[in-house]
Design an enzyme around this catalytic site. Sequence first.
Site, PDB file in Angstrom:
ATOM      1  N   LYS A 183       0.832  -1.206   0.000  1.00 45.22           N
ATOM      2  CA  LYS A 183       0.000   0.000   0.000  1.00 45.22           C
ATOM      3  C   LYS A 183       0.867   1.258   0.000  1.00 45.22           C
ATOM      4  O   LYS A 183       0.528   2.267  -0.623  1.00 45.22           O
ATOM      5  CB  LYS A 183      -0.936   0.013   1.220  1.00 45.22           C
ATOM      6  N   PRO A 207      -7.955   4.505   5.073  1.00 42.02           N
ATOM      7  CA  PRO A 207      -8.782   3.939   6.152  1.00 42.02           C
ATOM      8  C   PRO A 207      -7.963   3.075   7.103  1.00 42.02           C
ATOM      9  O   PRO A 207      -6.962   2.468   6.710  1.00 42.02           O
ATOM     10  CB  PRO A 207      -9.793   3.041   5.410  1.00 42.02           C
ATOM     11  N   VAL A 210     -11.401  -1.717   8.346  1.00 44.86           N
ATOM     12  CA  VAL A 210     -12.785  -1.420   7.983  1.00 44.86           C
ATOM     13  C   VAL A 210     -13.702  -2.573   8.410  1.00 44.86           C
ATOM     14  O   VAL A 210     -13.416  -3.737   8.130  1.00 44.86           O
ATOM     15  CB  VAL A 210     -12.898  -1.199   6.450  1.00 44.86           C
TER      16      VAL A 210
HETATM   17  P1  NDP Z   1     -11.724  -6.783  -0.988  1.00 44.55           P
HETATM   18  O1  NDP Z   1     -10.810  -7.955  -0.953  1.00 44.55           O
HETATM   19  O2  NDP Z   1     -13.157  -6.991  -0.682  1.00 44.55           O
HETATM   20  O3  NDP Z   1     -11.613  -6.036  -2.372  1.00 44.55           O
HETATM   21  C1  NDP Z   1     -10.449  -6.000  -3.117  1.00 44.55           C
HETATM   22  C2  NDP Z   1     -10.833  -5.692  -4.530  1.00 44.55           C
HETATM   23  O4  NDP Z   1      -9.656  -5.655  -5.347  1.00 44.55           O
HETATM   24  C3  NDP Z   1     -11.734  -6.784  -5.130  1.00 44.55           C
HETATM   25  O5  NDP Z   1     -12.675  -6.181  -5.952  1.00 44.55           O
HETATM   26  C4  NDP Z   1     -10.743  -7.617  -5.919  1.00 44.55           C
HETATM   27  O6  NDP Z   1     -11.327  -8.336  -6.987  1.00 44.55           O
HETATM   28  C5  NDP Z   1      -9.848  -6.510  -6.454  1.00 44.55           C
HETATM   29  N1  NDP Z   1      -8.619  -7.057  -6.969  1.00 44.55           N
HETATM   30  C6  NDP Z   1      -7.629  -7.714  -6.321  1.00 44.55           C
HETATM   31  N2  NDP Z   1      -6.689  -8.100  -7.172  1.00 44.55           N
HETATM   32  C7  NDP Z   1      -7.077  -7.692  -8.400  1.00 44.55           C
HETATM   33  C8  NDP Z   1      -6.539  -7.800  -9.713  1.00 44.55           C
HETATM   34  N3  NDP Z   1      -5.385  -8.408  -9.954  1.00 44.55           N
HETATM   35  N4  NDP Z   1      -7.219  -7.238 -10.748  1.00 44.55           N
HETATM   36  C9  NDP Z   1      -8.409  -6.623 -10.539  1.00 44.55           C
HETATM   37  N5  NDP Z   1      -8.975  -6.500  -9.324  1.00 44.55           N
HETATM   38  C10 NDP Z   1      -8.312  -7.031  -8.280  1.00 44.55           C
HETATM   39  O7  NDP Z   1     -11.088  -5.752   0.014  1.00 44.55           O
HETATM   40  P2  NDP Z   1     -11.572  -4.337   0.546  1.00 44.55           P
HETATM   41  O8  NDP Z   1     -12.821  -3.897  -0.081  1.00 44.55           O
HETATM   42  O9  NDP Z   1     -11.484  -4.423   2.002  1.00 44.55           O
HETATM   43  O10 NDP Z   1     -10.362  -3.436   0.022  1.00 44.55           O
HETATM   44  C11 NDP Z   1     -10.520  -2.476  -1.000  1.00 44.55           C
HETATM   45  C12 NDP Z   1      -9.388  -1.502  -0.909  1.00 44.55           C
HETATM   46  O11 NDP Z   1      -9.374  -0.898   0.378  1.00 44.55           O
HETATM   47  C13 NDP Z   1      -8.006  -2.101  -1.116  1.00 44.55           C
HETATM   48  O12 NDP Z   1      -7.249  -1.160  -1.841  1.00 44.55           O
HETATM   49  C14 NDP Z   1      -7.469  -2.228   0.305  1.00 44.55           C
HETATM   50  O13 NDP Z   1      -6.082  -2.199   0.335  1.00 44.55           O
HETATM   51  C15 NDP Z   1      -8.069  -0.986   0.932  1.00 44.55           C
HETATM   52  N6  NDP Z   1      -8.196  -0.995   2.383  1.00 44.55           N
HETATM   53  C16 NDP Z   1      -8.983  -1.916   3.000  1.00 44.55           C
HETATM   54  C17 NDP Z   1      -9.112  -1.893   4.374  1.00 44.55           C
HETATM   55  C18 NDP Z   1      -9.985  -2.859   5.097  1.00 44.55           C
HETATM   56  O14 NDP Z   1      -9.881  -2.943   6.335  1.00 44.55           O
HETATM   57  N7  NDP Z   1     -10.861  -3.597   4.424  1.00 44.55           N
HETATM   58  C19 NDP Z   1      -8.371  -0.908   5.201  1.00 44.55           C
HETATM   59  C20 NDP Z   1      -7.601   0.035   4.440  1.00 44.55           C
HETATM   60  C21 NDP Z   1      -7.514  -0.021   3.073  1.00 44.55           C
HETATM   61  P3  NDP Z   1     -12.018  -9.783  -6.742  1.00 44.55           P
HETATM   62  O15 NDP Z   1     -13.351  -9.481  -6.145  1.00 44.55           O
HETATM   63  O16 NDP Z   1     -12.096 -10.369  -8.084  1.00 44.55           O
HETATM   64  O17 NDP Z   1     -11.137 -10.526  -5.784  1.00 44.55           O
END
Ligand code: NDP
Length: 362
Positions: A183, A207, A210
């Site tokens: 990140k 964030p 979450v």
């Molecule tokens: P999720 O795992 O639910 O979402 C991750 C998303 O990234 C999914 O849509 C996934 O697709 C996509 N993704 C991963 N690899 C690829 C790839 N190679 N190509 C295209 N899409 C890809 O996690 P969150 O919603 O929790 O996280 C979303 C963002 O928030 C991220 O950037 C994470 O680092 C950030 N974040 C999250 C926190 C948390 O506590 N949840 C805290 C701080 C930051 P697919 O559905 O196909 O796997």
Amino acid sequence: MHQRVELSLRFNMKSINSELPIVVTGGSGYIASWIVKYLLEDGKSVRTTVRSLKDTKKISHLLELKDKFKDKLTLFEADLLSEGSFDAPIAGAELVIHTASPFFVAGIKDAQKQLVDPALQGTKNVLLTCNRVSSVKRVVLTSSVAAILGDNIDSLQVPNHTFTEEHWNTTSNLKHQPYAYSKTLAEKEAWEIQKSQSRWDLVVINPSFVMGPSLSKRLDGTSVEFMKNMLKGVFRTGVPDTKMGFVDVRDVAKAHILAGLTPNAKGRHITSAEVIPMLGVAKIIKENFGNKYSVPTGNLPKALVYVIGPFFGLSWGYTKNNIGQPLNLNHEYSKTDLGLTYRPLKDTFIDHVNQMESAGLL
Ligand code: NDP
């Protein structure tokens, strides 16, 4: 209108034409699905990307939104590692919200391949597309507090053990806290790409952990898995004495939308409701659900965490640098710059448990 344009020029504000479709990458994800839902409910048109349109299990909640909002929602296939795959969704858009990035902290075999490459190359891929598409005016990036600090022990180096948007994670690497490293690299790269041009500006959301109700029944996300483990008794013998920042997924989604549509929004934003000990999550659940779930009632001795931690993805380095260490996150800027308000964590955890119960996930 005339006055708005004048103000925009004077303060270098970016007014987004909210009639145009707004792009959200990674719509199948936990956070992004709330962003998509809120935008649609607000009458906006949304283009969102998913890895595979055929994976109807992963995208069922998006298909339900599509049923409800029809042409207002368009789904595109795009992979972070596939160059050019974001061209079609971004074409003609002014606002791009880039959330897609792998988020997991356990079971990592090849951190470069599983975390750093998709986070870093994915950010380059999406932002270089924004450079090519002349309509883009603003990019909102989902970074993390993990790009601000690596371990709680880092707080010993900052005034009042309190992190602000001025701080950067300097302690993570491929071997230690590789997710945080991914990140940090991705956010730094985003700022570099932004500085190389002047058409679009960058607003970053950072964030903390979450939590809160999910729009999908997926259990493979780190946030949802944490709550599932808490409720299923995985931590019943105790949790590490670690402080963590927590924030509601609905507030994080709102932060992204405010970051996109507030003309003078600027910079990084720590987006975190409160820092509490991990045990605090269990306490709130116990107070509100009684003995229904075997949540932990105490902390594990540090020596024991060294022994059993690795089975739960907690390395010795993590234990050494986080257990018993102070942590404060200053979220004031998210309130003043974006007008963000935070719901109490009690509501976040209660709503999360209720959602998991009603979705039959427990
Ligand atoms: P999720 O795992 O639910 O979402 C991750 C998303 O990234 C999914 O849509 C996934 O697709 C996509 N993704 C991963 N690899 C690829 C790839 N190679 N190509 C295209 N899409 C890809 O996690 P969150 O919603 O929790 O996280 C979303 C963002 O928030 C991220 O950037 C994470 O680092 C950030 N974040 C999250 C926190 C948390 O506590 N949840 C805290 C701080 C930051 P697919 O559905 O196909 O796997």
